[in-house]
Structures are given as structure tokens and as C-alpha cells.
Design an enzyme around this catalytic site. Structure first.
Site, PDB file in Angstrom:
ATOM      1  N   ALA A  71       0.685  -1.126   0.030  1.00  0.00           N
ATOM      2  CA  ALA A  71       0.014   0.173   0.004  1.00  0.00           C
ATOM      3  C   ALA A  71       0.799   1.368  -0.133  1.00  0.00           C
ATOM      4  O   ALA A  71       0.455   2.273  -0.592  1.00  0.00           O
ATOM      5  CB  ALA A  71      -0.898  -0.248   1.226  1.00  0.00           C
ATOM      6  N   THR A  72       2.107   1.148   0.499  1.00  0.00           N
ATOM      7  CA  THR A  72       2.825   2.339   0.614  1.00  0.00           C
ATOM      8  C   THR A  72       3.087   2.796  -0.622  1.00  0.00           C
ATOM      9  O   THR A  72       3.131   3.750  -1.215  1.00  0.00           O
ATOM     10  CB  THR A  72       3.985   2.263   1.450  1.00  0.00           C
ATOM     11  OG1 THR A  72       4.084   2.123   2.787  1.00  0.00           O
ATOM     12  CG2 THR A  72       5.202   3.457   1.115  1.00  0.00           C
ATOM     13  N   GLN A 182      -6.325  -1.139   5.453  1.00  0.00           N
ATOM     14  CA  GLN A 182      -7.165  -2.024   6.536  1.00  0.00           C
ATOM     15  C   GLN A 182      -8.569  -2.374   6.419  1.00  0.00           C
ATOM     16  O   GLN A 182      -9.118  -2.978   6.943  1.00  0.00           O
ATOM     17  CB  GLN A 182      -7.136  -0.947   7.951  1.00  0.00           C
ATOM     18  CG  GLN A 182      -5.722  -0.279   8.231  1.00  0.00           C
ATOM     19  CD  GLN A 182      -4.933  -1.352   9.116  1.00  0.00           C
ATOM     20  OE1 GLN A 182      -5.649  -2.613   9.499  1.00  0.00           O
ATOM     21  NE2 GLN A 182      -3.693  -1.138   9.124  1.00  0.00           N
ATOM     22  N   SER A 202      -2.988  -3.778   0.690  1.00  0.00           N
ATOM     23  CA  SER A 202      -1.867  -4.241   1.090  1.00  0.00           C
ATOM     24  C   SER A 202      -1.867  -5.599   1.445  1.00  0.00           C
ATOM     25  O   SER A 202      -2.898  -6.073   2.395  1.00  0.00           O
ATOM     26  CB  SER A 202      -1.069  -3.428   2.324  1.00  0.00           C
ATOM     27  OG  SER A 202       0.059  -3.979   2.762  1.00  0.00           O
ATOM     28  N   GLY A 203      -1.480  -6.892   0.859  1.00  0.00           N
ATOM     29  CA  GLY A 203      -1.629  -8.118   1.296  1.00  0.00           C
ATOM     30  C   GLY A 203      -1.516  -8.355   2.737  1.00  0.00           C
ATOM     31  O   GLY A 203      -2.291  -9.278   3.323  1.00  0.00           O
ATOM     32  N   HIS A 204      -0.408  -8.039   3.349  1.00  0.00           N
ATOM     33  CA  HIS A 204      -0.159  -8.617   4.766  1.00  0.00           C
ATOM     34  C   HIS A 204      -1.191  -7.880   5.755  1.00  0.00           C
ATOM     35  O   HIS A 204      -1.111  -8.416   6.940  1.00  0.00           O
ATOM     36  CB  HIS A 204       1.463  -8.459   5.003  1.00  0.00           C
ATOM     37  CG  HIS A 204       1.778  -6.912   5.468  1.00  0.00           C
ATOM     38  ND1 HIS A 204       1.916  -6.561   6.594  1.00  0.00           N
ATOM     39  CD2 HIS A 204       1.807  -5.798   4.708  1.00  0.00           C
ATOM     40  CE1 HIS A 204       2.145  -5.286   6.654  1.00  0.00           C
ATOM     41  NE2 HIS A 204       2.183  -4.954   5.378  1.00  0.00           N
ATOM     42  N   THR A 242       9.655  -6.780 -13.063  1.00  0.00           N
ATOM     43  CA  THR A 242       8.938  -8.288 -13.087  1.00  0.00           C
ATOM     44  C   THR A 242       8.110  -8.561 -11.714  1.00  0.00           C
ATOM     45  O   THR A 242       8.501  -8.127 -10.519  1.00  0.00           O
ATOM     46  CB  THR A 242      10.322  -9.393 -13.191  1.00  0.00           C
ATOM     47  OG1 THR A 242      10.790  -8.761 -14.186  1.00  0.00           O
ATOM     48  CG2 THR A 242       9.536 -10.777 -13.310  1.00  0.00           C
ATOM     49  N   CYS A 331       4.466   1.361  10.956  1.00  0.00           N
ATOM     50  CA  CYS A 331       5.019   2.317  10.059  1.00  0.00           C
ATOM     51  C   CYS A 331       5.602   3.408  10.479  1.00  0.00           C
ATOM     52  O   CYS A 331       6.552   4.321  10.078  1.00  0.00           O
ATOM     53  CB  CYS A 331       4.390   2.602   8.821  1.00  0.00           C
ATOM     54  SG  CYS A 331       3.956   1.097   7.705  1.00  0.00           S
TER      55      CYS A 331
END
Length: 380
Positions: A71-72, A182, A202-204, A242, A331
Site C-alpha cells: 500500500a505504501t 485496513q 496491502s496483502g499482509h 517483473t 510504519c
């Protein structure tokens, strides 16, 4: 065993996501951009399947999804990309961001405003973290290029009235970007893509792997975004490089779960655990208070609690290694100043420094809640 109550910093990978990724670390190892052989075709097919899963999560079309490192990067691409592209025409001069945005939004907007001569204005929030819509309406002139307001706040879990904000932005022709990092672990997102012009993921933050995210970009604005990376022209020329094949697959799998009935059931279960934890603490001690919105109107896994008369950092140290939580966004780690989010909703420095964010997720159990409650009350 440590009780992990910091899921808004990072969620453990869901088992189904880990299983989906496993083959792509070993035998299915192709470059998804290799277009001249079957290994590359198979890799590309897996990436495009993941893109469709992410698109479905937010109610978009697959060609409107750009994979990023998180996301950043997505926030940087949206904010800097729109402004750099506009700078060639210089039609508008103002950028608006809410006072409680993630640092990647605030710092991107501040940098680009400073280096390109735009005016950056903060939209105030009330004591529950909501945008003041009347003030936003007054700030939204035809000189506003971009507005960025997160759907779900990372520290206090406030869920913004995105539909109202989007309508106000579009009335004056402003681009509306929203950080959804979120959001997948908080709400059903299927109807939101039609509201925002650009959305960051954001995946995590919702059971996927670290190092992967996405930007939803309305196809109507594709020509209004300047890429930050240049190279082979991947991702429709908007994000060269890639793609990380296993991570894309993992993000897609996490998105599919979040959009499913299983994802909705998981959010409900987490909400019940969170409520049990918070209500147990509030009823047992007169020194504990809830910051922000009521429990039933915020992120189902979020509880930002204030321990009046106590130092939050000291509490967290004394809880080790039994309970893991945080005083704010991961963060902003290493920053000892009081949370700017809590200050924006009206807390004093002392109140902010006595506050802890507990965030719950799919790994938590009822036993965890009781053990964590007992451990905290033993310190007060």
C-alpha cells in the site's frame, strides 16, 4: 506462547493463502512476462487469475488493478502520479488529505506539494475520527486536484462515510483516492470501487503475504497517472518491473477469502472476541477508556484503549512476552512522540501516551482473550 494482538500491523498468512502460494516457490517458477514459451504462459495465467480475484474484492474490472509492492507504493503511485501528470497542464493547485492518514499518504502528499508547488491542506476530524463533511465541503473548490481519505483508520478503526466524501469530491471534479490497506479485514468492499477513483491495498493486512499490494485505478483516469518506475512497461506501462509471481498469487487468494462468506464469518467472529476483551477490561477497571468510535461501528478487530495514569510503553514492556500489541502504526515504529492520530481526535499528549492499539485477527481464540485480559489487569 505469545498472544498476538497486533493484526493491524501485520496479519499471519492464512493457511489457504500459504497453500495457494506453495507451488509457485518451486516447480511453477516462470516469469509471467515471458511470452514465448509455455512456462511463461502458465505464470502469466496465474497472475491474471490473481488480478481478477483482487478486482472482484473491490468490485472493479481486472484491467483496473495494478500490482505493487504494497500500500505504501500504491499510495505513492496514486498521489505522486496524479500530481506529476497534472503538473504538465497545471489546471489545479490544491491537495487535501485527512489529518489521520497513514504516513505514506501524508509524506507523499507533503513531498509532492513541496517539490511541485502545490498547496497541501489537512481535513480535520472529530473526536471519533470522522471527516468533518461541512468543512470538507467548504474546502472543496474547483482548485482541488486530489483528495485522499482512508476508508478505515489504522489506529482507531474509524470507518469513513466514503460515499458522501466521494460525492463531494466529484461535484467539483476532484480526484478521490482512498487507502484501503485496513479495509479488507473490516468491511465488505464489493461496492466501493465505484466510489473512489483510486484505491490502495496491502496483502499482509488481510492474511496475504508481505511485499505485495495493488492500486485500483479507474480506467477513465489511466492517462492521468504518471508512472514512478520506468523500464519494461509492465502493468500497462504504469509500474515497470517483473512481478513477484508467488506474492501475486498470495494476494489473489487472500482477496478471494476476504470477499467470500468465509471472510464475512471471520470478521464477525473476530468482532465478538474483540468485544469480549474490551468489555471485560472496561468493566474491571475505572482507569481504562475506549478511544474513538463505539465498538460496533469501527473495524471489527480494532480496540484503541487508554489507560489513564499509566504509560503505554511501560505496559507493553511489562506484558512481554505474553502479549504483543502496539501504541500505533508499525510504519511509525521508532517514533517516541505521541500518536498524531490520537492528537488529531483531541487527546492530550498524556492521554495519547497512555493509549494502546489492540488488534485482533483470525489466529486469536477465546482463551487468548481471557489470558490477555488477566495479564493486563494484573498490571493495573
Amino acid at each position: 506462547m505469545t498472544i498476538y494482538l497486533d493484526h493491524q500491523a501485520s496479519t499471519p498468512i492464512l493457511p489457504i493463502v500459504r497453500d495457494a502460494m506453495r507451488p509457485f516457490w518451486t516447480e511453477l517458477h516462470g516469469n509471467p512476462h515471458s511470452s514465448e514459451h509455455s512456462i511463461g504462459w502458465s505464470a502469466n495465467k496465474a497472475v491474471e487469475a490473481a488480478r481478477s480475484q483482487v478486482a472482484n474484492l473491490v468490485g472493479a474490472d481486472p484491467d483496473e488493478v495494478i500490482f505493487t509492492s504494497g500500500a505504501t507504493e500504491a499510495n505513492n503511485l496514486a498521489i505522486k502520479g496524479f500530481i506529476i501528470a497534472d503538473d504538465k497542464k497545471r489546471r489545479r493547485n490544491n491537495i487535501l488529505v485527512s489529518a489521520t492518514e497513514h504516513k505514506s499518504v501524508l509524506e507523499s502528499a507533503a513531498y509532492i506539494a513541496r517539490t511541485h508547488g502545490y498547496s497541501l491542506l489537512e481535513i480535520p476530524v472529530d473526536r471519533k475520527g470522522y471527516i468533518d463533511l461541512e468543512i470538507l465541503h467548504e474546502m472543496l473548490t474547483e482548485d482541488v486536484l486530489l483528495v485522499s481519505v482512508a476508508l478505515v483508520n489504522s489506529e482507531i478503526g474509524t470507518v469513513q462515510s466514503i460515499e458522501k466524501i466521494a460525492n463531494l469530491c466529484h461535484e467539483v471534479g476532484a480526484i478521490f483516492h482512498s487507502d484501503f490497506a485496513q479495509a479488507p479485514s473490516a468491511v465488505d468492499l464489493s461496492s466501493y470501487a465505484d466510489l473512489a477513483d483510486a484505491v490502495s491495498l496491502s496483502g499482509h493486512k488481510f492474511g496475504g503475504p508481505m511485499g505485495i499490494g495493488a492500486l485500483y485505478l479507474s480506467r477513465e483516469l489511466r492517462n492521468d497517472l504518471e508512472p514512478l518506475f520506468h523500464g519494461g512497461g509492465q502493468e500497462a506501462g504504469l509500474r515497470s518491473g517483473t512481478l513477484a509471481l508467488p506474492l501475486c498469487v498470495g494476494l489473489g487468494s487472500a482477496a478471494e477469502f476476504a470477499a467470500s462468506d468465509g471472510g464475512a464469518a471471520s470478521r464477525e467472529r473476530i468482532s465478538l472476541l474483540r468485544d469480549r476483551f474490551v468489555n471485560g477490561l472496561l468493566s474491571a477497571s475505572p482507569h481504562i477508556f475506549l478511544n474513538g468510535e463505539d465498538l460496533d461501528l469501527r473495524h471489527p478487530g480494532n480496540a484503541n484503549l487508554r489507560f489513564d495514569g499509566y504509560d503505554a510503553g511501560n505496559i507493553l514492556q511489562r506484558l512481554q512476552p505474553m502479549v504483543s500489541a502496539s501504541t500505533g502504526s508499525a510504519c511509525s515504529s521508532g517514533v517516541t512522540d505521541p500518536s498524531y492520530v490520537l492528537q488529531a481526535i483531541g487527546l492530550t499528549n498524556n492521554e495519547a501516551q497512555s493509549s494502546i492499539r489492540f488488534s485482533f485477527g483470525h489466529t486469536n481464540t477465546s482463551e487468548d482473550m481471557q489470558r490477555a485480559t488477566d495479564a493486563l489487569l494484573a498490571l493495573l
